[in-house]
Scaffold this active site. Structure first.
Site, PDB file in Angstrom:
ATOM      1  N   TYR A 333       7.230 -10.339   8.693  1.00  0.00           N
ATOM      2  CA  TYR A 333       7.253 -10.650   7.267  1.00  0.00           C
ATOM      3  C   TYR A 333       8.662 -10.499   6.704  1.00  0.00           C
ATOM      4  O   TYR A 333       9.372  -9.537   7.026  1.00  0.00           O
ATOM      5  CB  TYR A 333       6.313  -9.724   6.500  1.00  0.00           C
ATOM      6  N   GLU A 409     -12.188   4.287  -8.363  1.00  0.00           N
ATOM      7  CA  GLU A 409     -12.595   2.982  -8.885  1.00  0.00           C
ATOM      8  C   GLU A 409     -12.217   2.766 -10.349  1.00  0.00           C
ATOM      9  O   GLU A 409     -12.310   1.640 -10.845  1.00  0.00           O
ATOM     10  CB  GLU A 409     -14.099   2.791  -8.685  1.00  0.00           C
TER      11      GLU A 409
END
Length: 428
Positions: A333, A409
């Site tokens: 990458y 969350e």
């Protein structure tokens, strides 16, 4: 084709920047949508899939986008899913990206929705876990798509939703990820004027957003060196050529590339050996030694310079001992670059969504991300979103890729709203 600086500036000049006038005016998702995003995340977490094998994940995403009335394209780069929301009015064309793949990690948390999935990796059965948080990325972008479609009247231009496979790397012998999506024409018909991405981040507390203008994450490249000597008995080394001695010289001399030959005041770099293999018996000098390692860097020009210096150092070091060195560079990458103008223009949005006290400049990260390929094609912004619960020290939290990785969350709301407000702020 890389986007030249002038072209990038021209593209950005076409974007009207109209961030909300105050934190109170920032667009927020409803409690109902937040719960839906959490539900999606938990379902995806229980059903993780390895790179280029995200069949169920892609089906869940595609069905949701189709239910929203969007035209959905599937099968890009094997399992990628793409949809475009067209407002029907002239305006900017923006892209939002989430990666979908999980890791060959056996989950060791006590979550009621923990993964017990199995998969095949390098010919072996392994546990599979969303140990990097890509399940959160997918759920947040599904939520953003839901909101933006239902508030289409507020939009101008178009939004591309990119659900990408294989960010963690395609299986051996396969292509995948962002590079393959672009190769297969993701931006060929029409190139977005800007692309945005989020990565959940254990080293930061919940809701903290970390950004950095310019280089953010390193390039990641692998080098392989085969050192060839001539086998002989260990008691008579003059009868052959010792590739172990040559390999030792190579390892030592390669260390001077970063410490003495690269201008590290311009950008940090790392060259590390990870594999040294050779020999089968204490009194036999072998024919070959194999070396392998990684190169991490934050400047595309210096990256190429390191490649050349590594080859030169290996070949010359081996030659001094009478051996030979064959060097192979496997480019991975590129550097993840945040466009400076896009970053500056987006900073007020980050502060309005997360709160100014929770928006921090990120240090350079020597990990790599294939979001980098998108950001070389068009101006990009990639940020980290903290997911370690408040009150816990993020420096001690299980890191991304850990079998104990845990994501709060509550961060899902912030991430979903970032996607939404990026789009709504760039309207003409």
């Amino acid at each position: 084709m890389l986007l030249r600086p002038l072209a990038a500036a021209m593209l950005l000049a076409t974007l009207a920047f109209n961030p909300a006038s105050s934190h109170a005016d920032t667009l927020r998702i409803s409690p109902e949508l937040e719960q839906q995003v959490i539900s999606w995340r938990r379902d995806l977490h229980q059903h993780p899939e390895l790179s280029n094998r995200e069949f169920r994940t892609a089906k869940v995403v595609a069905e949701h986008l189709q239910q929203l009335g969007l035209t959905v394209q599937t099968g890009i780069a094997h399992t990628g899913v793409v949809a475009i929301l067209d407002s029907g009015k002239p305006g900017p064309f923006l892209a939002l990206r989430a990666d979908m793949d999980a890791l060959p990690v056996t989950e060791q948390t006590d979550l009621p929705f923990r993964s017990v999935a199995k998969g095949e990796y390098r010919g072996k059965e392994v546990g599979v876990m969303h140990a990097c948080g890509h399940d959160l990325h997918v759920a947040m972008l599904m939520g953003a798509a839901d909101y933006l479609v239902k508030h289409k009247a507020q939009l101008t231009g178009k939004v591309m939703f990119i659900f990408q496979p294989a960010e963690e790397g395609a299986p051996a012998g396969e292509e995948g990820g962002a590079e393959l999506m672009l190769k297969q024409g993701l931006f060929a018909k029409e190139k977005p004027e800007a692309v945005f991405g989020i990565h959940v981040w254990a080293p930061a507390n919940t809701g903290v957003v970390q950004y950095r203008s310019g280089p953010l994450m390193a390039s990641s490249d692998r080098f392989e060196i085969t050192v060839k000597g001539r086998q002989t008995h260990g008691s008579a080394p003059w009868g052959g050529v010792n590739p172990i001695v040559a390999a030792a010289q190579i390892i030592n001399n390669v260390q001077t590339i970063v410490s003495r030959q690269i201008n590290i005041t311009k950008a940090p770099a790392v060259v590390s050996f990870g594999i040294v293999e050779g020999g089968v018996r204490n009194n036999i000098i072998p024919d070959e030694v194999y070396l392998e390692g990684t190169i991490r860097n934050f400047d595309m020009g210096i990256r190429q310079q390191i490649f050349g210096l590594l080859k030169k150092a290996a070949e010359a070091s081996a030659a001094v001992t009478g051996a030979e060195a064959e060097v192979k560079i496997v480019e991975g990458y590129p550097v993840t670059l945040n466009n400076p103008k896009l970053t500056a223009r987006s900073l007020p949005i980050l502060q309005q969504v997360a709160g100014a006290d929770k928006v921090l400049e990120s240090p350079l990260v020597t990990g790599a991300e294939d979001f980098s390929y998108y950001a070389l094609e068009t101006p990009g912004l990639f940020v980290f979103l903290g997911i370690t619960p408040e009150g816990q020290d993020p420096a001690k939290a299980p890191a991304n890729h850990s079998p104990h990785f845990y994501a709060d969350e509550k961060a899902l709301k912030t991430g979903t709203e970032l996607f939404i407000n990026w789009v709504l702020a760039y309207q003409q």
